[in-house]
Design a protein around this motif. Structure first.
Motif, mmCIF file in Angstrom:
data_model
loop_
_atom_site.group_PDB
_atom_site.id
_atom_site.type_symbol
_atom_site.label_atom_id
_atom_site.label_comp_id
_atom_site.label_asym_id
_atom_site.label_seq_id
_atom_site.Cartn_x
_atom_site.Cartn_y
_atom_site.Cartn_z
ATOM 1 N N LEU A 67 0.820 -1.215 0.000
ATOM 2 C CA LEU A 67 0.000 0.000 0.000
ATOM 3 C C LEU A 67 0.855 1.267 0.000
ATOM 4 N N SER A 68 1.922 1.243 0.767
ATOM 5 C CA SER A 68 2.769 2.443 0.826
ATOM 6 C C SER A 68 3.383 2.745 -0.530
ATOM 7 N N PHE A 69 3.919 1.724 -1.155
ATOM 8 C CA PHE A 69 4.505 1.964 -2.477
ATOM 9 C C PHE A 69 3.432 2.341 -3.492
ATOM 10 N N LEU A 70 2.307 1.667 -3.414
ATOM 11 C CA LEU A 70 1.232 2.001 -4.344
ATOM 12 C C LEU A 70 0.855 3.471 -4.233
ATOM 13 N N PHE A 71 0.787 3.950 -3.004
ATOM 14 C CA PHE A 71 0.358 5.337 -2.816
ATOM 15 C C PHE A 71 1.440 6.342 -3.213
ATOM 16 N N THR A 72 2.638 6.110 -2.711
ATOM 17 C CA THR A 72 3.677 7.133 -2.931
ATOM 18 C C THR A 72 4.182 7.178 -4.367
ATOM 19 N N THR A 73 3.973 6.108 -5.112
ATOM 20 C CA THR A 73 4.484 6.113 -6.492
ATOM 21 C C THR A 73 3.484 6.679 -7.496
ATOM 22 N N GLN A 74 2.346 7.152 -6.987
ATOM 23 C CA GLN A 74 1.326 7.623 -7.929
ATOM 24 C C GLN A 74 1.835 8.722 -8.861
ATOM 25 N N LYS A 75 2.463 9.719 -8.245
ATOM 26 C CA LYS A 75 2.908 10.858 -9.046
ATOM 27 C C LYS A 75 3.914 10.441 -10.104
ATOM 28 N N ILE A 76 4.897 9.685 -9.656
ATOM 29 C CA ILE A 76 5.963 9.373 -10.601
ATOM 30 C C ILE A 76 5.452 8.441 -11.701
ATOM 31 N N ARG A 77 4.518 7.569 -11.361
ATOM 32 C CA ARG A 77 3.955 6.685 -12.397
ATOM 33 C C ARG A 77 3.201 7.528 -13.429
ATOM 34 N N LYS A 78 2.500 8.517 -12.930
ATOM 35 C CA LYS A 78 1.769 9.392 -13.846
ATOM 36 C C LYS A 78 2.741 10.124 -14.774
#
Lengths: 201, 201, 201, 201
Positions: free
Chosen positions: B155-166
């Motif tokens: 969950l932590s990685f899923l959340f924090t990587t949102q911006k960079i994935r975008k």
DNA sequence: GATGAATGAGGGTTCATTCAT
DNA sequence: CATGAATGAACCCTCATTCAT
């Protein structure tokens, strides 16, 4: 070992354990028994030193994963190899998990493009594995991105929380009933099997 | 909102996005349109401010999880509630995932004891759920610690990587084939189901 | 005791033991269990508070010396009264010696004029005593200023070094042979006799 | 002179005239025409700089006294040498009296142990002189500690009050009857004779 | 290759003081 | 009378960086 490599090693350890901002050039220099100026002889500045380290770590990671996955034939084994090799790299390099977590906590905004590309390379590997598993009707459908987050997240937390889990256990235990502290490798293997389990039809 | 709360909010956001060391009291003050000294009127020092924030976040998290889990009867639903509530807290507080990741990257060595206790509280909740599932022969045997790492990490990685994935997507896409950017909630739900899957006999 | 006096007492003690700059209004306020602002209600500012204290102390000193000297007839007794009363004031007020020493170390440049006048008053007393002793051919000729420095200097050092002398003794002694720690009064009396001795023809 | 010594000289002067707390690193730096950071290159921090100065001063003092006393044979001359050398050091170093008075006003609580030891060394010298004088039946009995206080106190006050005495005289005098302002050396010599007088049987 | 010396900018913290309430 | 809140200036100290040698 030559001085440049010594600087790199010391810097990597400090960047990982203390973070970029909390690591000073002075810290690195004194741990290397050299002067600050000597570091500036070898590296343009702190940023460049950091990026160099990041890039090196992620390149190694991506390469080794590609090789390990390439060595397997069956798709299940490729998946296992992916996870296990990731874990091994975390274990061997010792600092990659911390570095990665800090960068992600930063929203990746300071991630050097080269290092980012290496991370995407590993992601492509995983995507191919899952796609192939889907085509062979061995794997359920799941977005590769989600699986990637689960793999990286689980392993990173598993690795970086080792010390604090040990400390908590020591403080809470009354000495006698010392639980078996499972090794990182064992636990990582369980994670790989658990994730494979969840994937399989 | 009073000034003390404004300071807390601004500080939380900065600590999460920049990290403790990279956030200066001046940054916080100027974002609040007050002077540095005003912050010192409300908080003893930077450390105390940080600890206050950490403790508040983790306490909320632990409390809400306990409540959500308590509201469910069946053990599978308790498990889902655990994961989903965790995800919701990450989403609502916005900063808990980053704060947690930074602390773990630090090896937990600066984690205030109170905040640590709250994390242990959530861990105990999960342990009870799994134990109960084992007793009812619904769940396979797995160490709760490993499952906890998988939940938090994913969950932590899923959340924090949102911006960079975008960002990565935007840069790589040639415009046309814009993939559906799955929302955090949806993805978190999939993670919860995947993990439940892997648990069930 | 009313609040104004409480502030004065606490401030005097702190100014004497810590010095003007090292004493903060906050220190004084918290020792009085009031707020900083309350101090500013009673005193215009830190300087004024300090001057008030200095002036009060030196005025008391000068007055009491004048009275004590006036109570004696014979010039030798006047001299003894001068020294002993000086010593008593140092002992009673507890802080006058430290305050005086700090001011002198400052070269007197921050000494409030009123307090300075009081010191000159005591000096005039001494000058008269010595002059009278000279006229009666009881005292040798010595510049009053030199005698004044000897009196003030000896007594001030004798008083302020009490603590450190005790500490040194405790650390050096092996417990058993505890030397008699002469009281300040006794020692001050000896000083007065010694100085009188040196004066007498 | 090199920069480190310049810093030491300037700092010594400021610490003596303004006191430790009232002397800022900025003051020292700007008087030396260097930056604050340059001071921190040469000295760990303000405390260390201060202690270095204190220790240096008191060591010089103790050494020179020992030498001067050692050069005399007769016990009376040893005593005179003790007082006069003390006075000379006060005069030469220019700042030792102020530094000492401030430390004593502080109750010695911040006195660095090394500096304290040097002061004890001078005290031992005096003790030996008096003891020897007693044995030769030349000196009356007096506690060395009391004599030490009289010597240090008298000379310190004599030296530090020079400026203010001058100022007072100028303001009070009506121009014409300008008294001879006796030099510190002359007055110190008188003090030494006065004290010797009081000692002799 | 490497060092000693120095700098300018910034960071955390304290403090005397003010003022509306 | 007294307080809570706030400020601006100053203070100690650290740090990345530079440069002559």
């Amino acid at each position: 070992m030559n001085k440049k490599n010594m600087i790199l090693e010391v810097a990597e350890q400090l960047f990982a354990s203390e973070g970029y901002t909390s690591t000073s050039i002075d810290d690195i220099a004194s741990k290397c028994d050299i002067t600050k100026a000597a570091i500036y002889y070898h590296f343009k500045n702190k940023q460049e030193l950091y990026r160099y380290i990041l890039q090196k770590n992620f390149m190694n990671l991506a390469q080794n994963i590609e090789i390990a996955v390439g060595n397997e034939d069956k798709v299940e084994n490729k998946f296992i190899a992916y996870v296990i090799t990731f874990a091994q790299e975390i274990q061997n390099s010792k600092h990659i998990a911390s570095l990665l977590m800090r960068e992600m906590a930063n929203g990746g905004k300071d991630m050097p493009p080269d290092a980012l590309k290496e991370m995407l390379r590993t992601f492509k590997s995983l995507t191919l594995i899952i796609k192939s598993g889907n085509e062979q009707k061995i794997f359920k459908c799941i977005e590769p991105m989600i699986m990637q987050m689960m793999i990286i997240g689980s392993l990173s937390f598993l690795f970086t929380t080792q010390k604090i889990r040990k400390k908590v256990k020591e403080e809470s235990d009354t000495g006698a009933k010392v639980d078996i502290q499972h090794s990182f490798e064992q636990s990582a293997y369980k994670i790989s099997m658990t994730l494979l389990n969840s994937l399989e039809e």
